[in-house]
Design a protein around this motif. Structure first.
Motif, PDB file in Angstrom:
ATOM      1  N   HIS A   1     -46.313 -15.385  42.690  1.00  0.00           N
ATOM      2  CA  HIS A   1     -46.471 -16.544  42.781  1.00  0.00           C
ATOM      3  C   HIS A   1     -45.443 -17.451  41.929  1.00  0.00           C
ATOM      4  O   HIS A   1     -45.583 -18.651  42.065  1.00  0.00           O
ATOM      5  N   GLU A   2     -44.740 -17.008  41.113  1.00  0.00           N
ATOM      6  CA  GLU A   2     -43.999 -17.449  40.012  1.00  0.00           C
ATOM      7  C   GLU A   2     -42.810 -18.516  40.638  1.00  0.00           C
ATOM      8  O   GLU A   2     -42.290 -17.956  41.706  1.00  0.00           O
ATOM      9  N   LEU A   3     -42.679 -19.737  40.199  1.00  0.00           N
ATOM     10  CA  LEU A   3     -41.559 -20.560  40.561  1.00  0.00           C
ATOM     11  C   LEU A   3     -40.307 -19.998  39.730  1.00  0.00           C
ATOM     12  O   LEU A   3     -40.447 -20.205  38.572  1.00  0.00           O
ATOM     13  N   ARG A   4     -39.465 -19.787  40.383  1.00  0.00           N
ATOM     14  CA  ARG A   4     -38.384 -19.233  39.836  1.00  0.00           C
ATOM     15  C   ARG A   4     -37.029 -20.164  39.850  1.00  0.00           C
ATOM     16  O   ARG A   4     -36.721 -20.485  40.898  1.00  0.00           O
ATOM     17  N   ILE A   5     -36.334 -20.350  38.668  1.00  0.00           N
ATOM     18  CA  ILE A   5     -35.272 -20.997  38.780  1.00  0.00           C
ATOM     19  C   ILE A   5     -34.165 -20.447  38.262  1.00  0.00           C
ATOM     20  O   ILE A   5     -34.307 -19.788  37.049  1.00  0.00           O
ATOM     21  N   VAL A   6     -32.825 -19.841  38.842  1.00  0.00           N
ATOM     22  CA  VAL A   6     -32.028 -19.133  38.312  1.00  0.00           C
ATOM     23  C   VAL A   6     -30.707 -19.823  37.948  1.00  0.00           C
ATOM     24  O   VAL A   6     -30.141 -20.514  39.361  1.00  0.00           O
TER      25      VAL A   6
ATOM     26  N   ARG B   1     -35.736 -16.561  48.525  1.00  0.00           N
ATOM     27  CA  ARG B   1     -36.772 -15.655  48.113  1.00  0.00           C
ATOM     28  C   ARG B   1     -36.318 -14.113  48.588  1.00  0.00           C
ATOM     29  O   ARG B   1     -35.717 -13.797  49.659  1.00  0.00           O
ATOM     30  N   LEU B   2     -37.096 -13.290  48.162  1.00  0.00           N
ATOM     31  CA  LEU B   2     -37.094 -11.747  48.749  1.00  0.00           C
ATOM     32  C   LEU B   2     -38.457 -11.742  49.564  1.00  0.00           C
ATOM     33  O   LEU B   2     -39.080 -12.566  49.987  1.00  0.00           O
ATOM     34  N   GLY B   3     -39.227 -10.536  49.312  1.00  0.00           N
ATOM     35  CA  GLY B   3     -40.370 -10.265  49.819  1.00  0.00           C
ATOM     36  C   GLY B   3     -40.592  -9.790  51.261  1.00  0.00           C
ATOM     37  O   GLY B   3     -39.424  -9.511  51.636  1.00  0.00           O
ATOM     38  N   ARG B   4     -41.492 -10.160  51.812  1.00  0.00           N
ATOM     39  CA  ARG B   4     -41.705  -9.548  53.197  1.00  0.00           C
ATOM     40  C   ARG B   4     -40.726 -10.502  54.292  1.00  0.00           C
ATOM     41  O   ARG B   4     -40.445  -9.739  55.267  1.00  0.00           O
ATOM     42  N   HIS B   5     -40.534 -11.689  53.958  1.00  0.00           N
ATOM     43  CA  HIS B   5     -39.627 -12.390  54.795  1.00  0.00           C
ATOM     44  C   HIS B   5     -38.359 -13.095  53.940  1.00  0.00           C
ATOM     45  O   HIS B   5     -38.486 -14.478  53.645  1.00  0.00           O
ATOM     46  N   PRO B   6     -37.541 -12.479  53.535  1.00  0.00           N
ATOM     47  CA  PRO B   6     -36.649 -12.803  52.746  1.00  0.00           C
ATOM     48  C   PRO B   6     -35.573 -13.937  53.207  1.00  0.00           C
ATOM     49  O   PRO B   6     -35.391 -13.882  54.610  1.00  0.00           O
ATOM     50  N   ARG B   7     -35.118 -14.632  52.511  1.00  0.00           N
ATOM     51  CA  ARG B   7     -34.368 -15.805  52.958  1.00  0.00           C
ATOM     52  C   ARG B   7     -33.130 -16.099  51.949  1.00  0.00           C
ATOM     53  O   ARG B   7     -33.721 -16.230  50.922  1.00  0.00           O
ATOM     54  N   LEU B   8     -32.004 -16.352  52.146  1.00  0.00           N
ATOM     55  CA  LEU B   8     -30.975 -17.056  51.387  1.00  0.00           C
ATOM     56  C   LEU B   8     -31.285 -18.221  51.205  1.00  0.00           C
ATOM     57  O   LEU B   8     -31.693 -19.066  52.151  1.00  0.00           O
ATOM     58  N   ALA B   9     -31.037 -18.839  50.079  1.00  0.00           N
ATOM     59  CA  ALA B   9     -31.293 -20.381  49.761  1.00  0.00           C
ATOM     60  C   ALA B   9     -30.295 -21.270  50.660  1.00  0.00           C
ATOM     61  O   ALA B   9     -29.146 -20.862  50.648  1.00  0.00           O
ATOM     62  N   MET B  10     -30.858 -22.427  50.788  1.00  0.00           N
ATOM     63  CA  MET B  10     -29.699 -23.377  51.549  1.00  0.00           C
ATOM     64  C   MET B  10     -29.308 -24.068  50.514  1.00  0.00           C
ATOM     65  O   MET B  10     -29.782 -24.668  49.432  1.00  0.00           O
TER      66      MET B  10
ATOM     67  N   SER C   1     -40.348 -21.835  48.525  1.00  0.00           N
ATOM     68  CA  SER C   1     -39.529 -21.625  49.441  1.00  0.00           C
ATOM     69  C   SER C   1     -40.214 -21.659  50.844  1.00  0.00           C
ATOM     70  O   SER C   1     -39.545 -21.550  51.995  1.00  0.00           O
ATOM     71  N   HIS C   2     -41.674 -21.266  50.939  1.00  0.00           N
ATOM     72  CA  HIS C   2     -42.132 -21.451  52.209  1.00  0.00           C
ATOM     73  C   HIS C   2     -42.602 -22.893  52.442  1.00  0.00           C
ATOM     74  O   HIS C   2     -43.167 -22.947  53.493  1.00  0.00           O
ATOM     75  N   LEU C   3     -42.165 -23.919  51.814  1.00  0.00           N
ATOM     76  CA  LEU C   3     -42.903 -25.064  52.098  1.00  0.00           C
ATOM     77  C   LEU C   3     -41.780 -25.942  52.963  1.00  0.00           C
ATOM     78  O   LEU C   3     -42.235 -27.005  53.369  1.00  0.00           O
ATOM     79  N   PHE C   4     -40.648 -25.491  53.093  1.00  0.00           N
ATOM     80  CA  PHE C   4     -39.834 -26.030  54.093  1.00  0.00           C
ATOM     81  C   PHE C   4     -38.767 -25.413  54.696  1.00  0.00           C
ATOM     82  O   PHE C   4     -38.572 -24.094  54.378  1.00  0.00           O
ATOM     83  N   SER C   5     -38.194 -25.831  55.806  1.00  0.00           N
ATOM     84  CA  SER C   5     -37.114 -25.006  56.600  1.00  0.00           C
ATOM     85  C   SER C   5     -35.785 -26.056  56.320  1.00  0.00           C
ATOM     86  O   SER C   5     -34.840 -25.293  56.726  1.00  0.00           O
ATOM     87  N   ARG C   6     -35.860 -27.149  56.172  1.00  0.00           N
ATOM     88  CA  ARG C   6     -34.721 -27.839  55.701  1.00  0.00           C
ATOM     89  C   ARG C   6     -34.747 -28.870  54.482  1.00  0.00           C
ATOM     90  O   ARG C   6     -35.719 -29.267  54.187  1.00  0.00           O
ATOM     91  N   ILE C   7     -33.827 -28.627  53.872  1.00  0.00           N
ATOM     92  CA  ILE C   7     -33.580 -29.545  52.590  1.00  0.00           C
ATOM     93  C   ILE C   7     -33.914 -30.906  52.696  1.00  0.00           C
ATOM     94  O   ILE C   7     -34.902 -31.326  51.763  1.00  0.00           O
ATOM     95  N   ASP C   8     -33.733 -31.708  53.530  1.00  0.00           N
ATOM     96  CA  ASP C   8     -33.974 -33.164  53.776  1.00  0.00           C
ATOM     97  C   ASP C   8     -35.519 -33.104  53.720  1.00  0.00           C
ATOM     98  O   ASP C   8     -36.036 -34.465  53.553  1.00  0.00           O
TER      99      ASP C   8
END
Length: 215
Positions: A63-68, A162-171, A204-211
């Protein structure tokens, strides 16, 4: 605020930094001040309280919000897989000082973004391929004649990794951003997150595009 590799209790958010100037020779632009400011922002936003109410008080690590944050494009702290990633960067350019033709910049660049070419007066000058350049600034540091100089310094902003079940590199957002622009962007992201997240849903699950975040 933690350093990469350190373990901490699950609190609802985490701000992680790389080793920076204390142990890394590759620093492009320090993120230390930003890390402190962003930690303060997360505290003000009461992310733990928000998650407790959203998850019935059971905050899990996922659940944690991560800023790196990373001080250079080597990105040892792995900002590409964080909710929000920040990378320090320097854009190199060719100044007025004469090139010595030593090839130090060519040898130093790990991305083969620099070559020396002949000038009309028989000397050498560096040419930078900005499509290959990762904006690490290492060529500027090793140039003995200061032919190469920093044209712009700032921070790259990556969102939604994110990593997890459906990983994705950040945009990545276009361009480089100042300290204040990064802070304003993160504030916008936090407001968006608190408005739209339900049941501990990751940023990261809340949007698919930055805009979508900045509409």
């Amino acid at each position: 605020m933690t350093k990469t590799g350190q373990k901490k209790p699950v609190t609802g958010y985490d701000v992680s930094v790389c080793f920076g100037s204390k142990g890394c020779p590759h620093v492009a632009l320090s993120t230390a001040d930003l890390a402190r400011k962003l930690t303060f922002l997360l505290t003000q936003a009461d992310i733990p309280g928000f998650l407790k109410s959203s998850t019935n008080g059971k905050i899990r690590p996922h659940h944690e919000l991560r800023i790196v944050l990373s001080d250079c494009p080597n990105a040892c702290s792995r900002p590409q897989i964080a909710d929000i990633g920040i990378i320090g960067a320097v854009v190199p350019g060719v100044g007025d000082a004469a090139c010595t033709g030593c090839n130090a910049c060519v040898r130093k660049c790990p991305d083969r973004a620099i070559r020396l070419t002949d000038t009309s007066d028989g000397n050498k000058t560096p040419v930078i391929d900005m499509n290959l350049c990762q904006r690490c600034g290492q060529c500027v540091h090793v140039c003995p004649g200061r032919t190469l100089e920093p044209v712009q310094s700032g921070f790259r902003i990556l969102l939604g990794g994110r990593l997890g079940r459906h990983p994705r590199l950040a945009m990545e957002m276009p361009g480089l951003h100042s300290h204040d622009q990064v802070v304003a962007t993160v504030e916008t992201c936090l407001n968006y997150y608190k408005t739209h997240s339900r049941n501990g849903q990751r940023f990261s699950h809340l949007f698919s595009r930055i805009d979508q975040v900045f509409a």
